[in-house]
Motif scaffolding. Structure first.
Motif, PDB file in Angstrom:
ATOM      1  N   ASP A 119       0.851  -1.195   0.000  1.00 48.90           N
ATOM      2  CA  ASP A 119       0.000   0.000   0.000  1.00 48.90           C
ATOM      3  C   ASP A 119       0.890   1.250   0.000  1.00 48.90           C
ATOM      4  O   ASP A 119       1.954   1.245   0.620  1.00 48.90           O
ATOM      5  CB  ASP A 119      -0.883   0.045   1.251  1.00 48.90           C
ATOM      6  CG  ASP A 119      -1.855  -1.127   1.336  1.00 48.90           C
ATOM      7  OD1 ASP A 119      -1.967  -1.887   0.352  1.00 48.90           O
ATOM      8  OD2 ASP A 119      -2.501  -1.264   2.392  1.00 48.90           O
ATOM      9  N   HIS A 120       0.427   2.300  -0.634  1.00 50.36           N
ATOM     10  CA  HIS A 120       1.166   3.571  -0.625  1.00 50.36           C
ATOM     11  C   HIS A 120       0.212   4.719  -0.295  1.00 50.36           C
ATOM     12  O   HIS A 120      -0.652   5.064  -1.117  1.00 50.36           O
ATOM     13  CB  HIS A 120       1.840   3.812  -1.974  1.00 50.36           C
ATOM     14  CG  HIS A 120       2.871   2.790  -2.315  1.00 50.36           C
ATOM     15  ND1 HIS A 120       4.071   2.682  -1.637  1.00 50.36           N
ATOM     16  CD2 HIS A 120       2.870   1.795  -3.232  1.00 50.36           C
ATOM     17  CE1 HIS A 120       4.773   1.677  -2.134  1.00 50.36           C
ATOM     18  NE2 HIS A 120       4.082   1.110  -3.094  1.00 50.36           N
ATOM     19  N   PRO A 121       0.331   5.320   0.882  1.00 47.21           N
ATOM     20  CA  PRO A 121      -0.489   6.496   1.217  1.00 47.21           C
ATOM     21  C   PRO A 121       0.100   7.735   0.532  1.00 47.21           C
ATOM     22  O   PRO A 121       1.141   8.242   0.936  1.00 47.21           O
ATOM     23  CB  PRO A 121      -0.379   6.579   2.745  1.00 47.21           C
ATOM     24  CG  PRO A 121       0.917   5.897   3.071  1.00 47.21           C
ATOM     25  CD  PRO A 121       1.171   4.874   1.994  1.00 47.21           C
ATOM     26  N   CYS A 171       4.786   9.472  -1.469  1.00 42.84           N
ATOM     27  CA  CYS A 171       4.264   8.464  -0.559  1.00 42.84           C
ATOM     28  C   CYS A 171       4.609   8.898   0.855  1.00 42.84           C
ATOM     29  O   CYS A 171       5.706   9.375   1.118  1.00 42.84           O
ATOM     30  CB  CYS A 171       4.874   7.097  -0.852  1.00 42.84           C
ATOM     31  SG  CYS A 171       4.348   5.846   0.347  1.00 42.84           S
ATOM     32  N   ILE A 173       4.998   7.050   3.492  1.00 46.33           N
ATOM     33  CA  ILE A 173       5.827   6.125   4.270  1.00 46.33           C
ATOM     34  C   ILE A 173       7.272   6.587   4.115  1.00 46.33           C
ATOM     35  O   ILE A 173       7.788   6.701   2.993  1.00 46.33           O
ATOM     36  CB  ILE A 173       5.628   4.677   3.804  1.00 46.33           C
ATOM     37  CG1 ILE A 173       4.204   4.239   4.152  1.00 46.33           C
ATOM     38  CG2 ILE A 173       6.665   3.756   4.448  1.00 46.33           C
ATOM     39  CD1 ILE A 173       3.816   2.877   3.635  1.00 46.33           C
ATOM     40  N   HIS A 176       9.783   4.853   1.905  1.00 40.82           N
ATOM     41  CA  HIS A 176       9.447   4.882   0.478  1.00 40.82           C
ATOM     42  C   HIS A 176       9.814   6.234  -0.145  1.00 40.82           C
ATOM     43  O   HIS A 176      10.407   6.296  -1.214  1.00 40.82           O
ATOM     44  CB  HIS A 176       7.967   4.622   0.260  1.00 40.82           C
ATOM     45  CG  HIS A 176       7.519   3.253   0.688  1.00 40.82           C
ATOM     46  ND1 HIS A 176       6.250   2.779   0.473  1.00 40.82           N
ATOM     47  CD2 HIS A 176       8.191   2.247   1.331  1.00 40.82           C
ATOM     48  CE1 HIS A 176       6.156   1.551   0.968  1.00 40.82           C
ATOM     49  NE2 HIS A 176       7.307   1.217   1.500  1.00 40.82           N
ATOM     50  N   MET A 181      10.103   7.718  -3.862  1.00 40.48           N
ATOM     51  CA  MET A 181       8.699   7.826  -4.274  1.00 40.48           C
ATOM     52  C   MET A 181       8.161   9.229  -4.000  1.00 40.48           C
ATOM     53  O   MET A 181       7.343   9.449  -3.107  1.00 40.48           O
ATOM     54  CB  MET A 181       7.845   6.750  -3.585  1.00 40.48           C
ATOM     55  CG  MET A 181       6.470   6.594  -4.220  1.00 40.48           C
ATOM     56  SD  MET A 181       5.560   5.205  -3.548  1.00 40.48           S
ATOM     57  CE  MET A 181       6.032   3.916  -4.689  1.00 40.48           C
TER      58      MET A 181
HETATM   59 CU   LIG Z   1       4.810   3.850  -0.237  1.00 42.28          CU
END
Ligand SMILES: [Cu+2]
Length: 189
Positions: A119-121, A171, A173, A176, A181
């Motif tokens: 998952d990527h918020p 993203c 996180i 990430h 990202m």
């Molecule tokens: Cu991510």
């Protein structure tokens, strides 16, 4: 924000496990950083006593949010993972490179496509957005982060209202975004 609405006492503030997917063999477990414990872990204790005081009267209703109008531009952002990096449209972040140029005072749809196993918020700086439902209508609520689940797509609608200049999307996180990202967005007049 923690609401002290229960009985006075001592409460634990917990970090709970969240399954955000795995990177697969190549990533060697990378990406499941220290903020995703295998088991619940206590971060702090919260002690409170007595009754909460009201500082002001709460409003009867929340403010009305109008759904954003039909966009003039639609863009795609494909999220990716490789052995040592996380990418958007195949590229890792470079502050000197402008990835996306938008025009001030326009509305756009951004589609995040996540073919990866995690998952990527996704977070967009400066301008809030509305999530677009399956029927193509924007859900009238302001957000600045949306979780793009593994193997899914999320479309958001955003208005570039009054800020001109460089800003970012990434993203949320930490490992990430640190591994690439993130993209640069320039809003121009
Ligand atoms: Cu991510």
């Amino acid at each position: 924000m923690v609401r002290g609405t229960r009985e006075a006492g001592t409460y634990r503030f917990m970090n709970l496990p969240y399954d955000r997917g795995q990177m697969g063999m190549m990533g060697m477990g990378m990406g499941s950083g220290p903020n995703t414990p295998a088991a619940p872990e206590q971060l702090a204790s919260l002690v409170y006593a007595g009754q909460a005081e009201s500082f002001w009267a709460l409003p009867e209703a929340l403010g009305v949010v109008e759904p954003l109008p039909t966009p003039s531009v639609t863009r795609s952002f494909r999220l990716g993972e490789s052995m040592m990096s996380f990418t958007i449209n195949g590229r890792t972040f470079d502050a000197r490179r402008v990835d996306t140029v938008v025009k001030l005072d326009t509305v756009e749809d951004w589609e995040f496509e996540n073919p990866t196993d995690m998952d990527h918020p996704m977070h967009i700086h400066t301008n809030p957005f509305q999530v677009v439902a399956a029927d193509g209508q924007a859900i009238p609520a302001w957000k600045d982060v949306v979780v793009v689940r593994s193997r899914s797509k999320v479309r958001v609608r955003i208005r570039f209202e009054d800020f001109v200049g460089p800003t970012l999307y990434h993203c949320h996180i930490l490992d990430h975004e640190d591994l690439g990202m993130m993209g640069r967005l320039d809003v121009r007049e």
